[in-house]
Write an enzyme that holds these catalytic residues in place. Structure first.
Site, short mmCIF file in Angstrom:
data_model
loop_
_atom_site.label_atom_id
_atom_site.label_comp_id
_atom_site.label_asym_id
_atom_site.label_seq_id
_atom_site.Cartn_x
_atom_site.Cartn_y
_atom_site.Cartn_z
N ASP A 106 0.84 -1.20 0.00
CA ASP A 106 0.00 0.00 0.00
C ASP A 106 0.87 1.25 0.00
O ASP A 106 1.61 1.49 0.95
CB ASP A 106 -0.89 0.02 1.26
CG ASP A 106 -1.78 1.24 1.30
OD1 ASP A 106 -2.89 1.16 0.75
OD2 ASP A 106 -1.38 2.28 1.86
N TYR A 143 3.28 9.69 -0.19
CA TYR A 143 4.39 9.08 0.54
C TYR A 143 5.75 9.28 -0.16
O TYR A 143 6.79 8.95 0.42
CB TYR A 143 4.16 7.58 0.77
CG TYR A 143 2.84 7.21 1.41
CD1 TYR A 143 2.02 8.16 2.01
CD2 TYR A 143 2.39 5.89 1.42
CE1 TYR A 143 0.80 7.81 2.59
CE2 TYR A 143 1.18 5.53 1.99
CZ TYR A 143 0.39 6.50 2.57
OH TYR A 143 -0.82 6.14 3.13
N LYS A 200 -2.59 6.02 -4.29
CA LYS A 200 -3.71 6.93 -3.98
C LYS A 200 -3.54 8.31 -4.62
O LYS A 200 -2.40 8.79 -4.76
CB LYS A 200 -3.85 7.10 -2.46
CG LYS A 200 -3.80 5.80 -1.68
CD LYS A 200 -4.09 5.96 -0.21
CE LYS A 200 -3.76 4.69 0.55
NZ LYS A 200 -2.36 4.59 1.00
N HIS A 236 -7.59 9.49 -1.89
CA HIS A 236 -6.95 9.44 -0.57
C HIS A 236 -7.84 10.02 0.53
O HIS A 236 -7.98 9.44 1.60
CB HIS A 236 -5.61 10.19 -0.63
CG HIS A 236 -4.61 9.74 0.36
ND1 HIS A 236 -3.28 9.69 0.13
CD2 HIS A 236 -4.74 9.32 1.65
CE1 HIS A 236 -2.63 9.26 1.20
NE2 HIS A 236 -3.50 9.04 2.14
#
Ligand code: NAP
Length: 274
Positions: free
Chosen positions: A45, A50, A75, A108
């Site tokens: 994930d 990120y 996302k 998200h």
């Protein structure tokens, strides 16, 4: 590994590896992902937020594991929704991951006033076949209802903060009723709360020769909720995967539910600043 069936017939491994802040450098991220894949993780994930899609994609490509054996989620970040740049954001994630297709693309966070228009763009991405499934994250029942009223493609997943301090039974039931698989982010409470010190969890663990962490992760499995614990450490990654040789009783699940405080470590989905 147990799997859940998404509403479009695709299987998702019930346990995945969370990757938020999983490594300080690209090399760290690459090494951690290679370790996880070696240990048997087949579900990763990530998110544009990120800033680790490139090393994750590289680790997947160089692992030697067939692409179709690994389930990859990324996302769409809210800024890209606000800028009306959803296709561009998706293409950027595709380029960084460089893995031919994405298994699951999630919105998200809900962006106020843009729930349905965002979902229309997600449906276009799904139709292009570059994302095998599309879904949502941090959407509450009222967000889901607004989207479901207009959707041509049903969301496959809703990923929300969920652990024994925020059990969200009603949301899980609503998702079940609408064939949406729930996923738990911060399933361990992200180390910000003393969840794992709870005697209820330790006591159940003693019965099965498991840790409080493993009991919490197993609790998700019994509820049909996919969990994505993050660990950068080989031993803890292996321990988190070692939850498929025992089952909790319905009474133990109820006991764990009784820890609920409706307490989130992260932002409430109605309070995110988009
Ligand atoms: N959709 C969203 O908005 C959203 C928001 C937040 C997170 N997420 C996703 O959910 C994933 C998981 O959430 P999270 O990272 O916030 O928290 P988490 O998985 O609940 O907890 C991670 C923390 O627990 C520690 N840990 C992991 N396994 C352990 C074990 N067996 N024993 C003891 N400690 C252990 C980790 O340390 P070590 O690494 O040192 O083991 C880390 O400090 C994220 O990585 C991300 O992929 C999504």
């Amino acid at each position: 590994m147990e799997h859940a069936l998404l509403n479009n017939g695709i299987e998702i491994p019930m346990l995945g590896l969370g990757t938020y802040r999983i490594g300080k450098t690209d090399k760290d991220v690459y090494d951690v992902i290679r370790t996880a894949l070696d240990l048997g993780y087949r579900h990763i994930d990530t998110a544009a937020l990120y800033v680790n899609e490139a090393p994750i994609g590289k680790a997947i490509r160089e692992s030697g594991i067939p692409r179709e054996d690994i389930f990859v989620t990324t996302k769409l970040w809210g800024d890209d929704i606000l800028k009306d740049e959803i296709p561009q954001a998706f293409d950027r994630s595709m380029q960084l991951l460089d893995i031919d297709y994405i298994d699951l693309y999630l919105v998200h966070w809900p962006v106020k006033g843009k729930l349905v228009s965002t979902w229309r763009e997600m449906e276009k991405i799904y139709t292009s076949d570059k994302a095998k499934a599309i879904g949502l994250s941090n959407h509450l029942q009222h967000h889901l209802e607004e989207i479901l009223d207009e959707a041509n493609v049903l969301p496959a997943v809703n990923q929300v903060e969920m652990h024994p301090y925020v059990v969200l039974d009603d949301l899980v039931e609503f998702c079940d009723d609408n064939t949406i698989v729930c996923e738990a982010w911060s399933p361990l409470g992200s180390s910000k709360v003393p969840l794992l010190e709870e005697n209820i969890l330790k006591g159940i663990g003693e019965k099965y020769g498991k840790t409080a962490v493993q009991v919490v992760l197993r609790w998700n499995m019994e509820r049909g909720v996919v969990a994505i614990p993050k660990s950068s450490n080989r031993e803890r990654q292996a321990a988190n995967l070692d939850i498929f040789d025992f089952k909790l009783t319905p009474e133990e699940v109820r006991l764990i539910n009784s820890l609920d405080k409706n307490y989130r470590t992260g932002i409430h989905p109605d309070e995110i600043g988009f």
